[in-house]
Design a protein around this motif. Structure first.
Motif, PDB file in Angstrom:
ATOM      1  N   THR A  94      -1.281   7.581   4.669  1.00 21.77           N
ATOM      2  CA  THR A  94      -2.529   7.611   5.360  1.00 21.77           C
ATOM      3  C   THR A  94      -2.948   6.282   5.624  1.00 21.77           C
ATOM      4  OG1 THR A  94      -4.179   8.079   3.634  1.00 21.77           O
ATOM      5  CG2 THR A  94      -3.184   9.954   4.625  1.00 21.77           C
ATOM      6  N   THR A  95      -2.997   5.161   4.966  1.00 18.97           N
ATOM      7  CA  THR A  95      -3.463   3.975   5.325  1.00 18.97           C
ATOM      8  C   THR A  95      -2.452   2.873   5.512  1.00 18.97           C
ATOM      9  OG1 THR A  95      -3.934   3.516   3.069  1.00 18.97           O
ATOM     10  CG2 THR A  95      -5.897   4.609   4.027  1.00 18.97           C
ATOM     11  N   ARG A  96      -1.367   2.961   5.148  1.00 22.02           N
ATOM     12  CA  ARG A  96      -0.420   1.890   5.002  1.00 22.02           C
ATOM     13  C   ARG A  96      -0.081   1.782   6.408  1.00 22.02           C
ATOM     14  NH1 ARG A  96       4.232   5.363   1.855  1.00 22.02           N
ATOM     15  NH2 ARG A  96       5.151   6.303   3.552  1.00 22.02           N
ATOM     16  N   ASP A 122       0.912  -1.052  -0.109  1.00 17.51           N
ATOM     17  CA  ASP A 122      -0.064   0.067  -0.192  1.00 17.51           C
ATOM     18  C   ASP A 122       0.911   1.117  -0.032  1.00 17.51           C
ATOM     19  OD1 ASP A 122      -1.939   2.035   0.261  1.00 17.51           O
ATOM     20  OD2 ASP A 122      -2.877   1.138   2.303  1.00 17.51           O
ATOM     21  N   ASP A 139      -0.117   4.491   0.060  1.00 18.29           N
ATOM     22  CA  ASP A 139      -0.772   5.534   0.851  1.00 18.29           C
ATOM     23  C   ASP A 139      -0.396   5.842   2.077  1.00 18.29           C
ATOM     24  OD1 ASP A 139      -2.595   7.496   1.571  1.00 18.29           O
ATOM     25  OD2 ASP A 139      -4.346   6.674   0.615  1.00 18.29           O
TER      26      ASP A 139
END
Length: 291
Positions: free
Chosen positions: A82-84, A78, A80
């Motif tokens: 903000t999400t990884r 991932d 990103d």
């Protein structure tokens, strides 16, 4: 390469560690339950292939912040910010943990791994080297080894021997084995009823210069094909003690001090399950489910 838990108080954690689940298993479910009680960790990623297991075993609130990925590789890759995830828990089996640990390290993720970590020593070294190369942490799921209370327990265990009971060849040639050990053997006979002991294995023993036993750890086997074991330990050295464990078909009978009073100032460490099981029973025995 082992790192302990963060020492910061929950109230000052601004950026909790984000954890993803790879090959979810019962330990992963336990992590989800525990993560509700801390602000240091958030479980934010899991794979669709594990979704049914997790939804069946967890409350909806526990999965509220989880992002579902199409595969384990997608969790690791991932892009990103903000999400990884920062780290992953790897469940699965010993045959697959090593490869996922290496892959996670190569994607700069800290690795929390189920136990046993691998099927052999060589695979463990491969995981360690991969994590060292990427400067990420590798830690197995054995929480007591990272708890400050464990240091206190180990310090107590490490105290030097002292006291005990004198035993001479003339007066008491069987030593602790004929005294404390006799009671253990008799309890095994009572537990197994008509079955007779067929063999015994001494795992460890200590004796005086006159060859009088003062510390004995043994297993006495009862029944055909030695299928009913009675584990016993009796000692005249520090600490003076006597314990046994009889394993039945459905239950386990344990005694820590059948005929020996507890040393002054000590208290047994017992689980909640053990306390519930012994409520109303004699003070010297505990029941537990056979494993």
């Amino acid at each position: 390469m082992m790192r302990g838990p963060r020492q910061d108080d929950d109230s000052v954690i601004e950026n909790p560690l984000k954890l993803g689940l790879i090959q979810a298993n019962p330990l992963a479910i336990g992590l989800l339950h525990a993560s509700r009680n801390t602000r240091k960790l958030k479980i934010t990623a899991a794979a669709e292939c594990d979704r049914a297991l997790l939804e069946r075993s967890c409350e909806p609130e526990e999965l509220k912040g989880v992002k579902w990925y199409e595969s384990y590789n997608a969790i690791l890759r991932d892009p990103d910010a903000t999400t990884r995830v920062d780290s992953v828990f790897i469940g699965g089996t010993t045959s697959t943990r090593s490869q996922w640990a290496v892959a996670a390290a190569q994607h700069h993720k800290h690795v929390l791994i189920g136990c046993p970590a691998a099927a052999d020593y060589e695979s463990t070294v491969v995981m360690r080297d991969a994590c060292v190369a990427e400067d990420v942490a590798l830690q197995d799921v054995v929480p007591f080894s990272h708890h400050t209370r464990t240091e206190e327990i180990l310090s107590t265990i490490a105290e030097s021997r002292g006291g005990g009971k004198e035993s001479t060849a003339k007066d008491d040639p069987l030593g602790c084995l004929g005294d404390l050990g006799w009671a253990c053997a008799r309890m095994g006979k009572l537990a197994y009823g008509v079955l007779n002991p067929v063999s015994a294995q001494v795992i460890h023993s200590e004796a005086t210069a006159e060859n009088v036993p003062v510390d004995v750890t043994a297993v006495v086997y009862f029944g055909e094909n030695s299928t009913k074991p009675c584990h016993m330990h009796c000692s005249y050295v520090h600490p003076l003690q006597q314990s046994f464990k009889v394993i039945g078909d459905n239950k386990i009978l344990r005694s820590r001090r059948l005929g020996v009073p507890a040393p002054a100032g000590t208290a047994p460490i017992r689980s909640k399950a053990s306390r519930r099981a012994t409520k109303g029973g004699p003070p010297w025995w505990t029941w537990g489910s056979a494993s």
